[in-house]
Write a protein that holds these residues in place. Structure first.
Motif, PDB file in Angstrom:
ATOM      1  N   ILE A 172      29.822 -32.622 -43.912  1.00 54.55           N
ATOM      2  CA  ILE A 172      30.771 -32.485 -43.259  1.00 54.55           C
ATOM      3  C   ILE A 172      30.612 -31.508 -42.390  1.00 54.55           C
ATOM      4  O   ILE A 172      29.993 -31.057 -42.000  1.00 54.55           O
ATOM      5  CB  ILE A 172      31.306 -31.436 -44.942  1.00 54.55           C
ATOM      6  N   THR A 173      32.113 -32.481 -41.784  1.00 57.28           N
ATOM      7  CA  THR A 173      31.494 -31.729 -40.299  1.00 57.28           C
ATOM      8  C   THR A 173      32.968 -31.168 -39.370  1.00 57.28           C
ATOM      9  O   THR A 173      34.137 -31.586 -39.510  1.00 57.28           O
ATOM     10  CB  THR A 173      30.748 -32.747 -39.115  1.00 57.28           C
ATOM     11  N   ARG A 174      33.064 -29.872 -38.892  1.00 58.79           N
ATOM     12  CA  ARG A 174      33.822 -29.640 -38.034  1.00 58.79           C
ATOM     13  C   ARG A 174      34.810 -29.931 -36.675  1.00 58.79           C
ATOM     14  O   ARG A 174      35.620 -30.589 -36.281  1.00 58.79           O
ATOM     15  CB  ARG A 174      33.684 -28.291 -37.718  1.00 58.79           C
ATOM     16  N   LYS A 175      33.651 -31.274 -36.443  1.00 62.10           N
ATOM     17  CA  LYS A 175      34.260 -31.986 -35.146  1.00 62.10           C
ATOM     18  C   LYS A 175      34.870 -33.413 -35.575  1.00 62.10           C
ATOM     19  O   LYS A 175      35.471 -33.798 -34.783  1.00 62.10           O
ATOM     20  CB  LYS A 175      32.622 -32.312 -34.860  1.00 62.10           C
ATOM     21  N   ASN A 176      34.949 -33.591 -37.082  1.00 61.11           N
ATOM     22  CA  ASN A 176      36.216 -33.973 -38.069  1.00 61.11           C
ATOM     23  C   ASN A 176      37.549 -33.711 -38.250  1.00 61.11           C
ATOM     24  O   ASN A 176      37.432 -32.340 -38.734  1.00 61.11           O
ATOM     25  CB  ASN A 176      35.806 -35.497 -39.111  1.00 61.11           C
ATOM     26  N   GLU A 177      38.357 -33.435 -37.127  1.00 56.36           N
ATOM     27  CA  GLU A 177      40.114 -33.128 -37.656  1.00 56.36           C
ATOM     28  C   GLU A 177      39.438 -32.828 -39.640  1.00 56.36           C
ATOM     29  O   GLU A 177      40.383 -31.771 -39.339  1.00 56.36           O
ATOM     30  CB  GLU A 177      40.850 -33.599 -37.314  1.00 56.36           C
ATOM     31  N   GLN A 178      39.939 -34.347 -40.052  1.00 59.68           N
ATOM     32  CA  GLN A 178      40.273 -33.978 -41.531  1.00 59.68           C
ATOM     33  C   GLN A 178      39.046 -33.416 -42.592  1.00 59.68           C
ATOM     34  O   GLN A 178      39.489 -32.972 -43.250  1.00 59.68           O
ATOM     35  CB  GLN A 178      39.885 -35.388 -41.484  1.00 59.68           C
ATOM     36  N   ASN A 179      37.424 -32.598 -41.271  1.00 57.49           N
ATOM     37  CA  ASN A 179      37.137 -31.974 -42.224  1.00 57.49           C
ATOM     38  C   ASN A 179      36.982 -30.387 -42.089  1.00 57.49           C
ATOM     39  O   ASN A 179      36.408 -29.894 -42.869  1.00 57.49           O
ATOM     40  CB  ASN A 179      35.848 -32.277 -41.924  1.00 57.49           C
ATOM     41  N   ASN A 224      30.617 -39.569 -43.477  1.00 56.86           N
ATOM     42  CA  ASN A 224      31.370 -38.435 -41.901  1.00 56.86           C
ATOM     43  C   ASN A 224      29.737 -38.382 -41.314  1.00 56.86           C
ATOM     44  O   ASN A 224      30.445 -37.440 -40.718  1.00 56.86           O
ATOM     45  CB  ASN A 224      31.509 -36.975 -42.496  1.00 56.86           C
ATOM     46  N   ILE A 225      29.756 -39.918 -40.634  1.00 56.36           N
ATOM     47  CA  ILE A 225      29.137 -40.379 -39.800  1.00 56.36           C
ATOM     48  C   ILE A 225      29.509 -40.800 -38.535  1.00 56.36           C
ATOM     49  O   ILE A 225      29.538 -40.287 -37.054  1.00 56.36           O
ATOM     50  CB  ILE A 225      27.750 -41.000 -40.227  1.00 56.36           C
ATOM     51  N   LEU A 226      30.837 -41.438 -39.251  1.00 56.48           N
ATOM     52  CA  LEU A 226      31.776 -41.581 -38.385  1.00 56.48           C
ATOM     53  C   LEU A 226      33.267 -41.967 -38.233  1.00 56.48           C
ATOM     54  O   LEU A 226      33.368 -42.334 -39.616  1.00 56.48           O
ATOM     55  CB  LEU A 226      30.694 -43.343 -37.256  1.00 56.48           C
ATOM     56  N   GLN A 227      34.302 -42.237 -37.555  1.00 56.26           N
ATOM     57  CA  GLN A 227      35.217 -43.179 -38.128  1.00 56.26           C
ATOM     58  C   GLN A 227      35.644 -44.078 -36.724  1.00 56.26           C
ATOM     59  O   GLN A 227      35.324 -43.830 -35.394  1.00 56.26           O
ATOM     60  CB  GLN A 227      36.221 -42.253 -38.309  1.00 56.26           C
ATOM     61  N   ASN A 228      35.988 -45.419 -37.405  1.00 51.41           N
ATOM     62  CA  ASN A 228      37.092 -45.654 -36.509  1.00 51.41           C
ATOM     63  C   ASN A 228      38.556 -45.846 -36.250  1.00 51.41           C
ATOM     64  O   ASN A 228      39.066 -45.272 -36.530  1.00 51.41           O
ATOM     65  CB  ASN A 228      37.158 -47.517 -37.257  1.00 51.41           C
ATOM     66  N   LEU A 229      38.716 -45.708 -34.920  1.00 49.98           N
ATOM     67  CA  LEU A 229      40.027 -45.769 -34.493  1.00 49.98           C
ATOM     68  C   LEU A 229      40.838 -46.453 -34.824  1.00 49.98           C
ATOM     69  O   LEU A 229      42.228 -45.729 -34.173  1.00 49.98           O
ATOM     70  CB  LEU A 229      39.446 -44.594 -32.899  1.00 49.98           C
ATOM     71  N   ASP A 230      40.517 -47.715 -34.577  1.00 49.34           N
ATOM     72  CA  ASP A 230      41.304 -48.788 -34.888  1.00 49.34           C
ATOM     73  C   ASP A 230      40.843 -49.699 -36.358  1.00 49.34           C
ATOM     74  O   ASP A 230      40.525 -49.613 -36.998  1.00 49.34           O
ATOM     75  CB  ASP A 230      40.841 -49.842 -34.094  1.00 49.34           C
ATOM     76  N   SER A 231      42.036 -50.731 -36.327  1.00 43.95           N
ATOM     77  CA  SER A 231      41.667 -51.321 -37.689  1.00 43.95           C
ATOM     78  C   SER A 231      40.530 -51.891 -38.446  1.00 43.95           C
ATOM     79  O   SER A 231      40.129 -51.361 -39.362  1.00 43.95           O
ATOM     80  CB  SER A 231      43.634 -51.792 -38.275  1.00 43.95           C
ATOM     81  N   ASP A 232      40.345 -52.425 -37.682  1.00 40.37           N
ATOM     82  CA  ASP A 232      39.419 -53.892 -37.685  1.00 40.37           C
ATOM     83  C   ASP A 232      38.005 -53.423 -37.022  1.00 40.37           C
ATOM     84  O   ASP A 232      37.433 -53.810 -35.943  1.00 40.37           O
ATOM     85  CB  ASP A 232      39.410 -55.017 -37.921  1.00 40.37           C
ATOM     86  N   PRO A 233      37.088 -52.369 -38.371  1.00 40.50           N
ATOM     87  CA  PRO A 233      35.721 -52.671 -37.463  1.00 40.50           C
ATOM     88  C   PRO A 233      34.474 -53.369 -36.671  1.00 40.50           C
ATOM     89  O   PRO A 233      33.711 -53.017 -36.024  1.00 40.50           O
ATOM     90  CB  PRO A 233      35.109 -51.629 -38.189  1.00 40.50           C
ATOM     91  N   ALA A 234      35.204 -54.865 -36.985  1.00 39.62           N
ATOM     92  CA  ALA A 234      34.481 -56.083 -36.689  1.00 39.62           C
ATOM     93  C   ALA A 234      34.847 -56.048 -35.324  1.00 39.62           C
ATOM     94  O   ALA A 234      34.576 -56.906 -34.795  1.00 39.62           O
ATOM     95  CB  ALA A 234      34.775 -56.973 -38.092  1.00 39.62           C
ATOM     96  N   GLU A 263      34.578 -43.448 -33.011  1.00 38.88           N
ATOM     97  CA  GLU A 263      34.010 -41.490 -32.493  1.00 38.88           C
ATOM     98  C   GLU A 263      32.777 -41.707 -33.730  1.00 38.88           C
ATOM     99  O   GLU A 263      32.924 -41.366 -34.617  1.00 38.88           O
ATOM    100  CB  GLU A 263      35.060 -41.188 -32.609  1.00 38.88           C
ATOM    101  N   ILE A 264      31.850 -40.898 -33.448  1.00 36.57           N
ATOM    102  CA  ILE A 264      30.790 -41.036 -33.490  1.00 36.57           C
ATOM    103  C   ILE A 264      30.166 -39.124 -33.826  1.00 36.57           C
ATOM    104  O   ILE A 264      30.542 -38.585 -33.042  1.00 36.57           O
ATOM    105  CB  ILE A 264      29.193 -41.523 -33.020  1.00 36.57           C
ATOM    106  N   PHE A 265      30.086 -38.703 -35.009  1.00 33.58           N
ATOM    107  CA  PHE A 265      29.954 -37.670 -35.086  1.00 33.58           C
ATOM    108  C   PHE A 265      28.987 -36.756 -34.849  1.00 33.58           C
ATOM    109  O   PHE A 265      28.053 -37.485 -35.218  1.00 33.58           O
ATOM    110  CB  PHE A 265      30.853 -36.624 -36.181  1.00 33.58           C
ATOM    111  N   PRO A 266      28.360 -35.503 -34.712  1.00 33.13           N
ATOM    112  CA  PRO A 266      26.886 -35.448 -34.899  1.00 33.13           C
ATOM    113  C   PRO A 266      25.836 -34.851 -36.546  1.00 33.13           C
ATOM    114  O   PRO A 266      25.170 -35.126 -35.547  1.00 33.13           O
ATOM    115  CB  PRO A 266      27.463 -33.629 -33.837  1.00 33.13           C
ATOM    116  N   SER A 267      27.216 -35.973 -37.516  1.00 35.46           N
ATOM    117  CA  SER A 267      26.548 -35.512 -38.033  1.00 35.46           C
ATOM    118  C   SER A 267      25.542 -36.613 -38.285  1.00 35.46           C
ATOM    119  O   SER A 267      24.052 -36.722 -38.919  1.00 35.46           O
ATOM    120  CB  SER A 267      27.069 -35.607 -39.437  1.00 35.46           C
ATOM    121  N   LEU A 268      25.615 -37.685 -37.004  1.00 36.71           N
ATOM    122  CA  LEU A 268      24.104 -38.787 -36.775  1.00 36.71           C
ATOM    123  C   LEU A 268      22.712 -38.241 -37.054  1.00 36.71           C
ATOM    124  O   LEU A 268      22.134 -38.653 -37.035  1.00 36.71           O
ATOM    125  CB  LEU A 268      25.295 -39.425 -36.177  1.00 36.71           C
ATOM    126  N   LEU A 269      23.051 -37.119 -36.119  1.00 33.35           N
ATOM    127  CA  LEU A 269      21.799 -36.362 -35.529  1.00 33.35           C
ATOM    128  C   LEU A 269      20.991 -36.143 -37.045  1.00 33.35           C
ATOM    129  O   LEU A 269      19.911 -35.794 -36.897  1.00 33.35           O
ATOM    130  CB  LEU A 269      21.809 -35.798 -34.608  1.00 33.35           C
TER     131      LEU A 269
END
Length: 207
Positions: free
Chosen positions: A31-38, A151-161, A168-174
């Protein structure tokens, strides 16, 4: 004051939030504060960190708070409940981590999160000569959706492919992929290119 008393002293809404946030952590790991939904859940965890930490410790979980990154991570101390990644999923995760590191080092931006596109992943995959063919669109879509659940990233457009899909990559990736430097990332990716199988050491399992 024991855990039962501390929970009893919470207001009714706080008790409901406690149960919801605990279950969310169990299902998402981060859970990261860098994600508005979190953000709401992140600040709830900050306010009740000791109670949540003691609660999870009773069943073999460690609640980690990386304050500089703005991330809470839930880790099973017995090594259970970990996502076992397929080879291509591990490769995509490592490529995202590599791109994240390089963009943070080379781009001057006030944005807290890093933006990539699916094309960035494909181009890096081909440039590293891991395989001759591009990554399968279905694999990309499924992997990005899986990383979104954690909660490592989120796609800002509909189809990730879609090659133009913004990620949008969150620092939880680290915390999901812990490495000392870029060279270690290249070494891990080179291991896949040489035909080695399995997940290399270093913790590419996000849960």
């Amino acid at each position: 004051m024991n855990i039962g008393e501390a929970f009893h002293n919470l207001r009714n809404q706080e008790k409901e939030d406690f149960i919801r946030v605990a279950n969310r952590l169990l299902s998402t790991t981060f859970i990261t504060r860098k994600n508005e939904q979190n953000k709401k859940d992140y600040y709830f965890l900050e306010r009740h960190y000791e109670l949540m930490r003691e609660y999870f410790s009773l069943s073999g979980w460690e609640l980690i708070h990386d304050r500089p990154l703005g991330v809470f991570q839930l880790v099973n101390t017995y090594g259970f409940n970990r996502e076992k990644l397929k080879m291509e999923e591990s490769i995509i995760l490592l490529i995202i981590r590599l791109c994240y590191e390089e963009k943070k080092r080379t781009e001057l931006s006030l944005a807290e999160n890093v933006l990539l596109t699916t094309r960035d992943i494909q181009e890096r995959y081909l440039a590293l000569k891991i395989r001759e063919k591009p990554l399968d669109r279905k694999v990309i879509r499924e992997t990005i959706n899986m990383l979104k659940r954690y909660n490592i990233l989120q796609n800002l457009d509909s189809d990730p492919a879609d090659p133009d899909c913004r990620l949008e990559i969150f620092p939880s990736l680290l915390l999901a992929v812990r490495v000392e430097d870029i060279k270690e990332l290249y070494d891990k990716l080179a291991a896949y290119g040489s035909g080695e199988s399995g997940i290399p050491s270093g913790g590419e399992e996000p849960a």
